[in-house]
Design a protein around this motif. Structure first.
Motif, mmCIF file in Angstrom:
data_model
loop_
_atom_site.group_PDB
_atom_site.id
_atom_site.type_symbol
_atom_site.label_atom_id
_atom_site.label_comp_id
_atom_site.label_asym_id
_atom_site.label_seq_id
_atom_site.Cartn_x
_atom_site.Cartn_y
_atom_site.Cartn_z
ATOM 1 N N VAL A 190 0.873 -1.178 0.000
ATOM 2 C CA VAL A 190 0.000 0.000 0.000
ATOM 3 C C VAL A 190 0.904 1.220 0.000
ATOM 4 O O VAL A 190 1.555 1.525 1.007
ATOM 5 N N GLY A 191 0.978 1.914 -1.124
ATOM 6 C CA GLY A 191 1.889 3.056 -1.218
ATOM 7 C C GLY A 191 3.326 2.610 -1.029
ATOM 8 O O GLY A 191 3.829 1.745 -1.764
ATOM 9 N N ASN A 192 4.006 3.182 -0.037
ATOM 10 C CA ASN A 192 5.397 2.815 0.234
ATOM 11 C C ASN A 192 5.508 1.838 1.407
ATOM 12 O O ASN A 192 6.554 1.738 2.038
ATOM 13 N N LYS A 193 4.422 1.122 1.697
ATOM 14 C CA LYS A 193 4.424 0.157 2.795
ATOM 15 C C LYS A 193 4.289 -1.266 2.262
ATOM 16 O O LYS A 193 3.464 -1.532 1.374
ATOM 17 N N LEU A 194 5.095 -2.166 2.814
ATOM 18 C CA LEU A 194 4.948 -3.595 2.565
ATOM 19 C C LEU A 194 4.459 -4.230 3.865
ATOM 20 O O LEU A 194 5.119 -4.142 4.894
ATOM 21 N N ILE A 195 3.301 -4.873 3.804
ATOM 22 C CA ILE A 195 2.637 -5.364 5.011
ATOM 23 C C ILE A 195 2.415 -6.864 4.891
ATOM 24 O O ILE A 195 2.013 -7.371 3.839
ATOM 25 N N THR A 196 2.666 -7.584 5.985
ATOM 26 C CA THR A 196 2.339 -9.001 6.068
ATOM 27 C C THR A 196 1.825 -9.297 7.471
ATOM 28 O O THR A 196 2.246 -8.641 8.430
ATOM 29 N N PRO A 197 0.895 -10.233 7.615
ATOM 30 C CA PRO A 197 0.380 -10.541 8.952
ATOM 31 C C PRO A 197 1.472 -11.096 9.861
ATOM 32 O O PRO A 197 2.341 -11.850 9.401
ATOM 33 N N PRO A 198 1.459 -10.757 11.143
ATOM 34 C CA PRO A 198 2.425 -11.341 12.086
ATOM 35 C C PRO A 198 2.111 -12.814 12.336
ATOM 36 O O PRO A 198 0.971 -13.253 12.170
ATOM 37 N N VAL A 199 3.130 -13.567 12.736
ATOM 38 C CA VAL A 199 2.951 -14.991 13.003
ATOM 39 C C VAL A 199 1.911 -15.214 14.097
ATOM 40 O O VAL A 199 1.203 -16.222 14.104
ATOM 41 N N SER A 200 1.779 -14.260 15.006
ATOM 42 C CA SER A 200 0.804 -14.376 16.092
ATOM 43 C C SER A 200 -0.636 -14.417 15.597
ATOM 44 O O SER A 200 -1.542 -14.814 16.333
ATOM 45 N N GLU A 201 -0.877 -14.032 14.337
ATOM 46 C CA GLU A 201 -2.225 -14.092 13.765
ATOM 47 C C GLU A 201 -2.589 -15.500 13.298
ATOM 48 O O GLU A 201 -3.727 -15.751 12.904
ATOM 49 N N GLY A 202 -1.605 -16.421 13.307
ATOM 50 C CA GLY A 202 -1.880 -17.795 12.908
ATOM 51 C C GLY A 202 -1.280 -18.193 11.581
ATOM 52 O O GLY A 202 -1.506 -19.309 11.107
ATOM 53 N N CYS A 203 -0.497 -17.314 10.960
ATOM 54 C CA CYS A 203 0.109 -17.658 9.675
ATOM 55 C C CYS A 203 1.336 -18.552 9.880
ATOM 56 O O CYS A 203 1.932 -18.589 10.959
ATOM 57 N N LEU A 204 1.693 -19.264 8.829
ATOM 58 C CA LEU A 204 2.888 -20.097 8.855
ATOM 59 C C LEU A 204 4.116 -19.215 9.027
ATOM 60 O O LEU A 204 4.223 -18.150 8.418
ATOM 61 N N ASN A 205 5.031 -19.684 9.848
ATOM 62 C CA ASN A 205 6.306 -18.983 10.011
ATOM 63 C C ASN A 205 7.202 -19.353 8.826
ATOM 64 O O ASN A 205 8.135 -20.142 8.939
ATOM 65 N N GLY A 206 6.890 -18.780 7.674
ATOM 66 C CA GLY A 206 7.471 -19.206 6.410
ATOM 67 C C GLY A 206 8.942 -18.848 6.256
ATOM 68 O O GLY A 206 9.379 -17.769 6.629
ATOM 69 N N VAL A 207 9.687 -19.777 5.648
ATOM 70 C CA VAL A 207 11.106 -19.538 5.371
ATOM 71 C C VAL A 207 11.258 -18.455 4.306
ATOM 72 O O VAL A 207 12.094 -17.561 4.437
ATOM 73 N N MET A 208 10.455 -18.517 3.248
ATOM 74 C CA MET A 208 10.545 -17.472 2.230
ATOM 75 C C MET A 208 10.011 -16.149 2.765
ATOM 76 O O MET A 208 10.498 -15.080 2.391
#
Length: 279
Positions: A190-208
């Motif tokens: 979004v604009g000059n921001k790169l956003i991803t959900p934190p691991v605490s939200e339940g997402c995989l702690n992905g290597v990539m």
């Protein structure tokens, strides 16, 4: 004796009757990419596997070192004649015995591999459409962040995507926030921001996911945030893309009526390939 697909056979003829990964999903796994007989991000994969085994209380053998794991994976890849470019999966499962309560916590493992067409990461120039998958939700807990052999949400979500002509689906957690895609972590520009959900939200702690976060933090005029993403915010994004170790970066071009750019995804992919080539 057992009944297997309508035929009475000896129980000894079917190894699945006692396999805990098959019976209870009592297993964890890692999928790695190999280029020129080298496992990419080996250390990250190894420590995530060790962490996953500890979380589910598996006994880690003394010889299960990173060097041992590397040797075992590469031996399979070499035997299958795909050392130049391949994917390999190691599945670790608790040994036979017991019901919900295992008789012991010792483990066995299985490694298999297959060739990949491309060594370096590439982005296919095609339309890639996604939507939300709402039939089931990911829970915000530690188990959601590791790779277990229970992937029924990803399976049913993949069937839903196929039935509806979608390339992928985005998964929600029990707070109805967007967590990840069926096959990888989700990033939003979004604009000059790169956003991803934190691991605490339940997402995989992905290597990539880790690699992309590190690369993005080195780009000038790009702010990197790990924060909650609501479904409403997807419509306001300039870009959406999915990451995993095998594909690298997959840009999302369409979400419902909204189309997206691919500029940051291409920039990050270039930097990712530069990092791999120079390693």
């Amino acid at each position: 004796m057992i009944n297997f697909n309508g035929t009475i056979v000896s129980q000894d003829d079917n190894i699945l009757t006692q396999n805990r990964a098959f019976l209870y999903g009592d297993g964890v796994f890692e999928t790695v990419k190999i280029i020129n007989n080298k496992i990419l991000f080996l250390e990250d994969h190894y420590f995530r596997l060790m962490s996953s085994m500890r979380v589910v209380r598996m006994e880690i053998p003394m010889n299960f070192t990173m060097e041992y794991l590397e040797e075992e994976i590469l031996s399979v890849v070499a035997t299958n004649l795909c050392s130049d470019s391949a994917r390999a999966r190691i599945t670790v499962y608790r040994n036979d015995g017991g019901y919900y309560l295992p008789q012991n916590n010792t483990i066995s493992f299985l490694i298999h591999s297959q060739p990949l067409e491309n060594a370096l990461y590439e982005i296919e120039k095609k339309n890639y459409e996604v939507d939300l998958y709402k039939d089931f939700y990911i829970t915000k807990q530690l188990l959601s962040s590791i790779k277990t052999t229970n992937k029924i949400i990803n399976i049913t979500g993949s069937i839903f995507a196929d039935e509806n002509g979608l390339d992928n689906c985005l998964l929600l957690n029990d707070s109805k926030n967007v967590v990840e895609a069926l096959q990888g972590n989700l990033f939003m520009v979004v604009g000059n921001k790169l956003i991803t959900p934190p691991v605490s939200e339940g997402c995989l702690n992905g290597v990539m996911r880790k690699q992309i976060l590190n690369l993005a933090k080195k780009i000038e005029n790009l702010d990197v945030e790990e924060t909650v993403i609501s479904p409403f915010e997807l419509q306001k994004a300039d870009e959406l893309f999915v990451t995993n170790v095998i594909k690298g970066i997959q840009p999302i071009t369409q979400y419902r009526k909204k189309s997206f750019e691919t500029n940051r995804a291409l920039q990050l992919l270039e930097k990712l390939n530069e990092m791999i080539s120079s390693a």
